[in-house]
Design an enzyme around this catalytic site. Structure first.
Site, PDB file in Angstrom:
ATOM      1  N   GLU A  81       1.543  13.335   0.366  1.00 54.00           N
ATOM      2  CA  GLU A  81       1.903  12.528  -0.809  1.00 54.00           C
ATOM      3  C   GLU A  81       1.469  11.102  -0.507  1.00 54.00           C
ATOM      4  OE1 GLU A  81       2.913  13.375  -3.664  1.00 54.00           O
ATOM      5  OE2 GLU A  81       3.692  15.398  -3.401  1.00 54.00           O
ATOM      6  N   CYS A  91       4.867   3.819  -5.105  1.00 56.24           N
ATOM      7  CA  CYS A  91       3.555   4.476  -5.044  1.00 56.24           C
ATOM      8  C   CYS A  91       2.934   4.699  -6.421  1.00 56.24           C
ATOM      9  CB  CYS A  91       3.678   5.821  -4.327  1.00 56.24           C
ATOM     10  SG  CYS A  91       4.883   6.906  -5.095  1.00 56.24           S
TER      11      CYS A  91
HETATM   12  P1  NAD Z   1       2.670   4.383   6.175  1.00 56.38           P
HETATM   13  O1  NAD Z   1       1.546   5.341   6.015  1.00 56.38           O
HETATM   14  O2  NAD Z   1       2.422   3.102   6.881  1.00 56.38           O
HETATM   15  O3  NAD Z   1       3.893   5.070   6.954  1.00 56.38           O
HETATM   16  C1  NAD Z   1       4.438   6.302   6.544  1.00 56.38           C
HETATM   17  C2  NAD Z   1       5.044   7.008   7.740  1.00 56.38           C
HETATM   18  O4  NAD Z   1       4.005   7.298   8.675  1.00 56.38           O
HETATM   19  C3  NAD Z   1       6.097   6.199   8.497  1.00 56.38           C
HETATM   20  O5  NAD Z   1       7.160   7.058   8.860  1.00 56.38           O
HETATM   21  C4  NAD Z   1       5.354   5.714   9.742  1.00 56.38           C
HETATM   22  O6  NAD Z   1       6.173   5.573  10.885  1.00 56.38           O
HETATM   23  C5  NAD Z   1       4.369   6.845   9.974  1.00 56.38           C
HETATM   24  N1  NAD Z   1       3.145   6.395  10.677  1.00 56.38           N
HETATM   25  C6  NAD Z   1       2.602   5.163  10.678  1.00 56.38           C
HETATM   26  N2  NAD Z   1       1.466   5.142  11.438  1.00 56.38           N
HETATM   27  C7  NAD Z   1       1.316   6.396  11.910  1.00 56.38           C
HETATM   28  C8  NAD Z   1       0.348   7.030  12.743  1.00 56.38           C
HETATM   29  N3  NAD Z   1      -0.695   6.344  13.234  1.00 56.38           N
HETATM   30  N4  NAD Z   1       0.498   8.338  13.027  1.00 56.38           N
HETATM   31  C9  NAD Z   1       1.530   9.041  12.522  1.00 56.38           C
HETATM   32  N5  NAD Z   1       2.478   8.498  11.720  1.00 56.38           N
HETATM   33  C10 NAD Z   1       2.381   7.194  11.428  1.00 56.38           C
HETATM   34  O7  NAD Z   1       3.240   4.114   4.687  1.00 56.38           O
HETATM   35  P2  NAD Z   1       4.443   3.183   4.208  1.00 56.38           P
HETATM   36  O8  NAD Z   1       4.095   1.747   4.353  1.00 56.38           O
HETATM   37  O9  NAD Z   1       5.734   3.649   4.781  1.00 56.38           O
HETATM   38  O10 NAD Z   1       4.473   3.573   2.641  1.00 56.38           O
HETATM   39  C11 NAD Z   1       3.563   2.997   1.752  1.00 56.38           C
HETATM   40  C12 NAD Z   1       2.474   3.966   1.319  1.00 56.38           C
HETATM   41  O11 NAD Z   1       3.037   5.224   0.969  1.00 56.38           O
HETATM   42  C13 NAD Z   1       1.764   3.489   0.080  1.00 56.38           C
HETATM   43  O12 NAD Z   1       0.399   3.761   0.193  1.00 56.38           O
HETATM   44  C14 NAD Z   1       2.401   4.311  -1.035  1.00 56.38           C
HETATM   45  O13 NAD Z   1       1.585   4.456  -2.176  1.00 56.38           O
HETATM   46  C15 NAD Z   1       2.597   5.623  -0.337  1.00 56.38           C
HETATM   47  N6  NAD Z   1       3.668   6.395  -0.966  1.00 56.38           N
HETATM   48  C16 NAD Z   1       3.365   7.564  -1.597  1.00 56.38           C
HETATM   49  C17 NAD Z   1       4.374   8.286  -2.241  1.00 56.38           C
HETATM   50  C18 NAD Z   1       4.124   9.580  -2.966  1.00 56.38           C
HETATM   51  O14 NAD Z   1       5.092  10.237  -3.357  1.00 56.38           O
HETATM   52  N7  NAD Z   1       2.892   9.996  -3.170  1.00 56.38           N
HETATM   53  C19 NAD Z   1       5.676   7.791  -2.227  1.00 56.38           C
HETATM   54  C20 NAD Z   1       5.920   6.595  -1.564  1.00 56.38           C
HETATM   55  C21 NAD Z   1       4.923   5.903  -0.932  1.00 56.38           C
END
Ligand code: NAD
Length: 441
Positions: free
Chosen positions: A184, A218
């Site tokens: 997602e 998002c």
């Molecule tokens: P992010 O990708 O930075 O982090 C998401 C998760 O991934 C966190 O738990 C983080 O600890 C983990 N993570 C970070 N780096 C990682 C790595 N190298 N390897 C493995 N895991 C890692 O995203 P965010 O800042 O928490 O959220 C914002 C993003 O999420 C935006 O792009 C938003 O559009 C998207 N989003 C999508 C939905 C949806 O339902 N489609 C919902 C909410 C947010």
């Protein structure tokens, strides 16, 4: 089912702790927590509790003529141990949501909430540990390092919500164990406002979708494509609506009804992108101010933002709204198609034909007409994106299916010996017979 009911009770019991945690994490107004975290999660839980029995039922399938004498059904089995990696922006909803579906499908799970909202993640840990025994669920707190270690384990299914960049890392890790993935992700959700639109309604819905959670959503409207004929009038309505919601002055807007940016790097990214747009010719129509001491960026409207500005190339994920001028729905489609497929696309129009044209012309996870965000809480509609905005579907039945494996069960009751004729010793009759079977298909 009993776990889902216990999860709902634990969530309701933790309401005050959740509100306090999200206030501490990024000043999220408690009323917004009520609407976008508590209520939306309860909707998802109630829907699963109500429909789980029907989702679990084996589905009978029709029998083609050449299989006469057999019957077939499809049963659903838990995929097995699953990993849920959640983002911070709706910590409760986007962590508990996939947990609801893993639980409904019968999968034990490990969950890693986000490090960016540490207080809320701690409350989630307490909720999960109060409902599930350790052999069914565990919660790991931490950031990238913890996620990397977890991704090295052989889970059957990975459910990730977050950025496209990390989504690629998750998919790569999944490939090592041939785990299935639901991704997602996010993207730039465009909003088209045509000349027939009710502009007051459009401004109200756009401001709700864009400035709740301070734009860190998002599916927030990322930028607006406004028909030249109503462009000025729409700008006026947007400004009126922001002033009504958050106040007429910078001081008023810097109040308690508006969330802050989650962490300093995100704040710096947004302020830099705003400066980049201004230096490339963008005009600040409203707002534009910020306060680094508490990571506040006021609701901001920009015009004349060039395509080369960072704000028009990357997901904004903050309270900055570029409004661009266009002349037709065809131009809107062309402009949207220049960027990767968005998670959602919004249309404001009184013309059914215009919104149909846009739906047909754009690759996107959802098209939402004359409102914003509500597609997320429609539990009968599978939620998800395409390519850069995601892989697979979540919510409601789609969420349950994502954590389930389908098993086909075919039973021969009588007859069905027709296919046995297509076996050695081969002869002209066998060939004649296979041709006949092809005609029966
Ligand atoms: P992010 O990708 O930075 O982090 C998401 C998760 O991934 C966190 O738990 C983080 O600890 C983990 N993570 C970070 N780096 C990682 C790595 N190298 N390897 C493995 N895991 C890692 O995203 P965010 O800042 O928490 O959220 C914002 C993003 O999420 C935006 O792009 C938003 O559009 C998207 N989003 C999508 C939905 C949806 O339902 N489609 C919902 C909410 C947010």
């Amino acid at each position: 089912m009993s776990r889902l009911k216990a999860l709902k009770a634990a969530l309701l019991k933790a309401e005050d702790a959740i509100k306090k945690a999200l206030w501490a994490d990024f000043h999220k107004p408690p009323f917004e927590v009520d609407v976008t975290e508590m209520t939306a999660t309860i909707f998802e839980l109630d829907h699963a509790i109500r429909y789980l029995k029907s989702w679990m039922k084996p589905l009978n399938k029709p029998t083609p003529l050449y299989l006469m004498g057999t019957d077939t059904h499809v049963s659903y089995f838990p995929k097995g141990p699953s990993l849920i990696i959640a983002p911070w922006n709706y910590s409760i909803l986007l962590t508990i949501g996939p947990i609801v579906h893993a639980t409904a499908a019968g999968c034990p799970f490990v969950v890693k909430p986000s490090e960016n909202t540490p207080e809320a993640s701690l409350v989630i840990k307490n909720i999960i540990e109060s409902v599930f025994p350790p052999e069914e669920a565990s919660v790991f707190l931490g950031g990238k390092d913890v996620a990397t270690e977890l991704l090295a384990q052989p889970f059957s299914h990975l459910h990730f919500t977050g950025s496209a960049a990390v989504g690629k890392i998750v998919m790569k890790a999944g490939a090592q164990n041939l785990s299935s993935v639901t991704l997602e992700l996010g993207g730039k959700s465009p909003t088209y406002v045509d000349a027939t639109a009710d502009l007051k309604l459009a401004a109200e819905s756009i401001c709700f979708g864009k400035f709740s959670n301070s734009g860190q959503t998002c599916i927030a409207p990322d930028y607006i494509l406004a028909d030249r004929r109503i462009y000025k009038a729409l700008l006026k309505e947007l400004k009126l609506n922001i002033s009504y919601r958050y106040g007429a002055t910078f001081e008023d807007r810097h109040g308690d009804d508006y969330a802050r940016i989650v962490q300093r790097p995100h704040f710096n990214r947004l302020v830099t992108a705003l400066e980049d747009a201004k230096s490339k010719g963008a005009t600040v129509e409203f707002g534009g101010g910020s306060d680094a001491s508490d990571l506040f960026i006021e609701p901001t409207i920009l015009t004349d933002v060039p395509a080369g500005a960072t704000l028009m190339q990357e997901e904004i994920f903050g309270p900055i709204l570029p409004v661009l001028v266009i002349d037709s729905v065809e131009e809107a489609i062309q402009q949207i198609q220049q960027l990767p497929p968005p998670l959602s696309t919004y249309v404001f129009s009184k013309s059914v034909e215009q919104s149909r044209k846009l739906s047909a012309g754009v690759r996107t996870g959802a098209v939402c007409t004359n409102t914003t965000l509500l597609q997320f809480i429609q539990p009968f509609g599978p939620f998800g994106g395409e390519g850069n905005s995601g892989i697979g579907r979540s919510h409601g039945e789609a969420g349950f299916r994502a954590f389930s494996n389908e098993q086909v069960v075919l039973r021969r009751k009588w007859g069905a010996r027709l296919l046995n004729f297509a076996s050695p010793p081969y002869s002209r009759t066998t060939t004649w017979f296979t041709r006949l079977l092809q005609k029966l298909s």
